[in-house]
Design an enzyme around this catalytic site. Structure first.
Site, short mmCIF file in Angstrom:
data_model
loop_
_atom_site.label_atom_id
_atom_site.label_comp_id
_atom_site.label_asym_id
_atom_site.label_seq_id
_atom_site.Cartn_x
_atom_site.Cartn_y
_atom_site.Cartn_z
NE ARG A 115 36.46 37.87 46.35
CZ ARG A 115 37.33 38.60 45.65
NH1 ARG A 115 38.41 39.11 46.22
NH2 ARG A 115 37.12 38.84 44.36
CG HIS A 142 36.88 35.57 40.11
ND1 HIS A 142 35.72 36.15 40.59
CD2 HIS A 142 37.85 36.53 40.21
CE1 HIS A 142 35.98 37.40 40.96
NE2 HIS A 142 37.25 37.65 40.74
CD GLN A 145 38.38 39.62 36.82
OE1 GLN A 145 38.30 40.07 37.95
NE2 GLN A 145 38.65 40.40 35.77
CG ASP A 233 45.17 35.61 38.87
OD1 ASP A 233 45.40 36.71 39.42
OD2 ASP A 233 44.34 34.79 39.32
CB CYS A 272 41.47 39.17 37.46
SG CYS A 272 42.56 38.29 38.61
NE ARG A 300 34.72 41.66 38.28
CZ ARG A 300 35.17 41.23 39.45
NH1 ARG A 300 36.44 41.31 39.73
NH2 ARG A 300 34.37 40.65 40.33
#
Ligand code: CP
Ligand code: NVA
Length: 315
Positions: A115, A142, A145, A233, A272, A300
């Site tokens: 990340r 991402h 996700q 988001d 998310c 996830r």
């Protein structure tokens, strides 16, 4: 920022999970089918130790709850082990190169999850690693996700092909992975963003060139009308330099109950997480009956397992 949608790393025997755009729709479907199977197995008892003895290094330049914990639990439940690092505790934080870090870790470890801020760092890691590299979020995308989002959508609404997804707010990393997903899963994507926060044109062009039905607009109402899922988001992503300006630009893009009423009555709400109640979404929506955000967060875990199996065993 690396924005090329050509395969980031030339084809090799190593299966990296860097972006949805690098992977075929049929392989993405295999991953989702595998995730659903692993979820059901876990609910009935436990998963088989399919990754016994395998070691996953995880390197974080930014904070994480879901990505870190779901990957740790995923590899552990499949019989393997995780080694999580804040990038500053490695020599990487003192200037050792990404390339040398990749070469060294490849001698000890079976897969690396990163990340980081700049996507170019992820690409460089993969280019120099002889083990699979997984994108745990960059400023550009991402992908892990979105795999969990699609699984959640299909559990609650049904097959995603032909369905309409509305993205409201910042055209950020999560939005860009949704754009890639739309053409690979054949769904319609309507993004409502302030013009200065639109997704990158090359990501849109990539999806459109592959027959993706993606439309960017400014009106949240137009994007949401009749949609099967409404997604938003945070207004300020990790590393964003212009928080105040973004908050102002995005104020008209809040997902609230009035907006949700324009979507299909069966529509679900996804985010998310982490969320900021009262900013990008109101409490009544995120904590209401249409919200599936905690199923999405749980998924996830199941998806990370399937991604690890795809990378390390070809599923
Ligand atoms: N959605 C997500 O990636 O959450 P974390 O930042 O907590 O990993
Ligand atoms: N867009 C957000 C997602 C967090 C999971 C960020 O990059 O901070």
């Amino acid at each position: 920022m690396t924005t090329s949608l050509k395969p980031a790393v030339e084809a090799s025997a190593v299966r990296h999970f860097l972006d949805l755009a690098d992977i075929s729709g049929s392989d993405l479907r295999l991953i989702l089918t595998c995730a659903a199977k692993l979820k059901s197995e876990r609910q009935q008892g436990r998963n088989q130790p399919l990754l016994a003895g395998k070691k996953l290094a995880m390197i974080f330049e930014k904070n994480s709850t879901r990505t870190r914990v779901s990957f740790e639990v995923a590899i552990t439940e499949l019989g393997g082990q995780s080694l999580p690092f804040n990038s500053n505790e490695l020599q990487l934080g003192r200037g050792e190169t990404i390339a040398d870090t990749a070469r060294v870790l490849s001698r000890y470890i079976d897969a690396i999850m990163l990340r980081c801020h700049g996507h170019d760092k992820l690409v460089e890691l993969a280019a120099n690693a002889s083990v699979p590299v997984i994108n745990g979020l960059t400023e550009y995308s991402h992908p892990c996700q979105i795999m969990a989002d699609v699984l959640t959508f299909e559990e609650h609404v049904g097959p995603i092909a032909g369905k309409t997804i509305a993205w409201i707010g910042d055209g950020n990393n999560v939005a860009q992975s949704w754009i890639m997903a739309s053409s690979l899963f054949n769904c319609k994507l309507r993004l409502a963003c302030p013009p200065t926060l639109n997704p990158l044109p090359e990501v849109l062009a990539w999806a459109k060139a592959r027959g993706g039905d993606v439309e960017v607009m400014t009106s949240p109402e137009d994007a949401v009308r009749g949609a099967d899922a409404v997604i938003t988001d945070t207004w300020v992503s990790m590393g964003d330099a212009h928080a105040e300006t973004q908050m102002k630009l995005l104020a008209p893009y809040q997902v609230n109950s009035a907006l949700m009423k324009l979507a299909a009555s069966s529509a679900i709400f996804l985010h998310c997480l982490p969320a900021h109640r009262g900013e990008e979404v109101t409490e009544d929506v995120i904590d209401g009956p249409q919200s599936k955000v905690f199923d999405e967060a749980e998924n996830r875990l199941h998806v990370q397992k399937a991604i690890l199996l795809w990378c390390l065993r070809g599923i």
